[in-house]
Write a protein that holds these residues in place. Sequence first.
Motif, PDB file in Angstrom:
ATOM      1  N   UNK A 208      25.293  15.455  55.733  1.00 42.97           N
ATOM      2  CA  UNK A 208      25.371  16.922  55.696  1.00 42.97           C
ATOM      3  C   UNK A 208      26.085  17.478  56.934  1.00 42.97           C
ATOM      4  N   UNK A 209      27.376  17.394  56.894  1.00 39.25           N
ATOM      5  CA  UNK A 209      28.204  17.941  57.962  1.00 39.25           C
ATOM      6  C   UNK A 209      28.265  19.464  57.861  1.00 39.25           C
ATOM      7  N   UNK A 210      28.522  20.167  58.990  1.00 38.47           N
ATOM      8  CA  UNK A 210      28.860  19.600  60.292  1.00 38.47           C
ATOM      9  C   UNK A 210      27.658  19.374  61.227  1.00 38.47           C
ATOM     10  N   UNK A 211      26.469  19.846  60.872  1.00 43.76           N
ATOM     11  CA  UNK A 211      25.331  19.759  61.793  1.00 43.76           C
ATOM     12  C   UNK A 211      24.376  18.614  61.471  1.00 43.76           C
ATOM     13  N   UNK A 212      24.697  17.822  60.438  1.00 43.79           N
ATOM     14  CA  UNK A 212      24.014  16.556  60.172  1.00 43.79           C
ATOM     15  C   UNK A 212      22.511  16.701  59.928  1.00 43.79           C
ATOM     16  N   UNK A 213      22.133  17.733  59.185  1.00 40.99           N
ATOM     17  CA  UNK A 213      20.705  17.894  58.888  1.00 40.99           C
ATOM     18  C   UNK A 213      20.157  16.741  58.060  1.00 40.99           C
ATOM     19  N   UNK A 214      20.997  16.170  57.215  1.00 41.79           N
ATOM     20  CA  UNK A 214      20.539  15.025  56.428  1.00 41.79           C
ATOM     21  C   UNK A 214      20.305  13.801  57.289  1.00 41.79           C
ATOM     22  N   UNK A 263      22.738  29.211  45.911  1.00 38.63           N
ATOM     23  CA  UNK A 263      23.296  28.977  47.237  1.00 38.63           C
ATOM     24  C   UNK A 263      22.450  27.936  47.957  1.00 38.63           C
ATOM     25  N   UNK A 264      23.119  26.937  48.474  1.00 39.70           N
ATOM     26  CA  UNK A 264      22.459  25.914  49.284  1.00 39.70           C
ATOM     27  C   UNK A 264      23.467  25.437  50.329  1.00 39.70           C
ATOM     28  N   UNK A 265      23.053  24.527  51.178  1.00 37.97           N
ATOM     29  CA  UNK A 265      23.910  24.064  52.268  1.00 37.97           C
ATOM     30  C   UNK A 265      25.283  23.650  51.761  1.00 37.97           C
ATOM     31  N   UNK A 266      26.302  23.976  52.546  1.00 38.50           N
ATOM     32  CA  UNK A 266      27.679  23.660  52.182  1.00 38.50           C
ATOM     33  C   UNK A 266      27.795  22.173  51.804  1.00 38.50           C
ATOM     34  N   UNK A 267      28.460  21.916  50.720  1.00 39.12           N
ATOM     35  CA  UNK A 267      28.589  20.555  50.198  1.00 39.12           C
ATOM     36  C   UNK A 267      27.756  20.312  48.961  1.00 39.12           C
TER      37      UNK A 267
END
Length: 363
Positions: A208-214, A263-267
Amino acid sequence: MSVDSTEADLRPTVETVGWVGSAHDGFVRLIDQTLLPGTFVHIDCKNVDQVWEAIKMLRVRGAPAIGIAAAFGALLGARSQGIDSVDSIRSALKQATTSLRTSRPTAVNLFWALDRMDRIAETEASRTSDPNTLLERILTEARAIQDEDRAMCRSIGRFGAELLSPGQGVLTHCNAGGLATSDYGTALAVIFSAVEQGKSVHVFADETRPLLQGARLTAWELQRRGIPVTLICDNMAAQVMKEGRVQAVVVGADRIAANGDTANKIGTYSVALAARAHDIPFYVAAPSSTFDLTLSDGSSIPIEQRDPREITHGFGHATAPEGIQVYNPAFDVTPAALITAFITERGVIRPITREAIRNLIGS
């Protein structure tokens, strides 16, 4: 803002955000998620500005958790002008909720929770002339929002677990676990509940870029629970589907329109397209508070634009040429047509139609 370091909590779930102390002198305590997985610390927020900053800077994140933090933050604001009168408390709370609404635009739970805090202040102020009684009632409402979310997480997990079969590979995007809510999470609640039922599942977590929450959060949560998890780059999702490693996708949501656009995290949209191409069910797990039936479709969902440096200087390191143009939307909108079902605390919505959503969620 004081910071208290602590060893990692090894309970089944983590308390992402909570209230410490009384209505008169308590404060908001939250996990600083920007430091995970390497460092586990609590931050104590003692005024509205600190809560606003924590939400804006993603120290607390995930739609339900944002709403809970904001509700407790409203109580901090209610005390900010003194507690000599009911009117001063009500006025100060209104100023606090107005400020907190500007922290992040996309997650509807933020506005839903703040609306509740505004209503309770107005209602109770008309019933009592005792400032202490009003403060206690405001705290009770904020805690109710947290407790209700905890119950919703568990219910979402129970309904969602029925959709998974033993031995399946399940892909998820971003973080919709305990760190994003008050308990089990939404998407991860489905995983946790399935495992509790004895179903062996293997999770593939997009970084989960760019902040790598995954990578930083979802993989951390699953690993500490002992659930098999494989971390993949975002651009690997279609390949693991093609290889037959994934049989279901489960994600969370930040806002769902009346027609089911989400709407959810980009990607997330890309993952949904890949799932459709490989005939894999794509599930969205979200509480009823995430549905915004005032919006006809996803085109009206506000999409947060974030700092370009999140892309050009990820975690402080330059990864792009200086001065490059950047586009950094934090969310995308997945059309309802790509979503197999919604998993809510009230049940599963399938097929997805306006009527089905309205019948289960309400008007």
